[in-house]
Design a protein around this motif. Structure first.
Motif: not given
Length: 179
Positions: A9-17, A53-56, A61-65
Motif C-alpha cells: 500500500f505504501l508503494y503507491d502513496a504515503s499514508l498515515h497509520g 520512514r515516518r514523518e510527523t 483538526v487534532a493532534a499531529p499525525r
C-alpha cells in the motif's frame, strides 16, 4: 502477509497509520481484522529495517499525525517478496490474494508470469478437503450436502482462477497451453 500489505500500500502513496489500517482491513479484514496492537509493531519493524520512514505532520483538526513513506530499500524489499513468495503464500488463498493485490509492483512481466505459473501448478494438483485414505474425494461421491457444497464451491472458484491465470499468462506473453 501484514508486512507485505504495508509495503504494497505504501508503494503507491504515503499514508498515515489510520488510512493504512483501513486499506489493509478492506483487503483482508473479512478474514483477519488488523488490530492496532498488530499493525503498529509491524510498522516499527519495517521502519527499523529501513524499509519505511515516518514523518510527523500537523493534523488538520487534532493532534499531529504520522505519515508513512516507503523508502527505496522498502521498494526493493517489496519486489523481492513478490518475486520470491514462499509456498504457503501460493497455497493459502488469503495469503495469495494479498500477494496478488500487489504483484503489479514487480514491473517485470517475466517475473510476474513466474509467480503466476507457480500458483497455476499448485491449482493443477489433485486436491480435496476430504480424503478416503490418500485419495482425494470428489463432490459427486459425497452424501453429505455440506461437504459436497464445500467441494462444489471450491471447484467453481478454482476453475475461475485457472481460467484467469491462463488468460493473464497469455497476456504476459507466457502461454501455458503452448508448452
Amino acid at each position: 502477509m501484514l508486512e507485505l500489505a504495508i509495503l504494497g500500500f505504501l508503494y503507491d502513496a504515503s499514508l498515515h497509520g489510520y488510512e493504512l489500517r483501513k486499506r489493509i482491513a478492506a483487503l483482508t479484514g473479512h478474514v483477519k481484522p488488523v488490530a492496532e496492537s498488530t499493525l503498529y509493531p509491524a510498522i516499527k519493524r519495517l521502519e527499523k529495517a529501513g524499509w519505511l520512514r515516518r514523518e510527523t505532520q500537523p493534523g488538520a483538526v487534532a493532534a499531529p499525525r504520522h505519515v508513512l513513506t516507503l523508502t527505496a530499500e522498502g521498494r526493493t524489499e517489496l519486489r523481492r517478496r513478490l518475486a520470491e513468495p514462499a509456498e504457503l503464500d501460493l497455497s493459502d488463498e488469503n495469503r495469495w490474494f494479498t500477494l496478488l493485490a500487489f504483484l503489479r509492483h514487480l514491473g517485470d512481466a517475466r517475473q510476474e508470469a513466474a509467480v503466476l505459473r507457480r500458483r497455476l501448478a499448485f491449482l493443477e494438483q489433485p486436491a480435496s478437503f476430504f480424503y478416503d485414505g490418500d485419495r482425494p474425494v470428489r463432490a459427486e461421491e459425497l452424501d453429505d450436502p455440506y461437504h459436497r457444497g464445500v467441494l462444489t464451491i471450491a471447484r467453481a472458484t478454482s476453475r475461475a482462477e485457472l481460467d484467469w491465470l491462463r488468460g493473464t499468462l497469455k497476456e504476459l506473453g507466457d502461454d501455458p497451453d503452448a508448452k
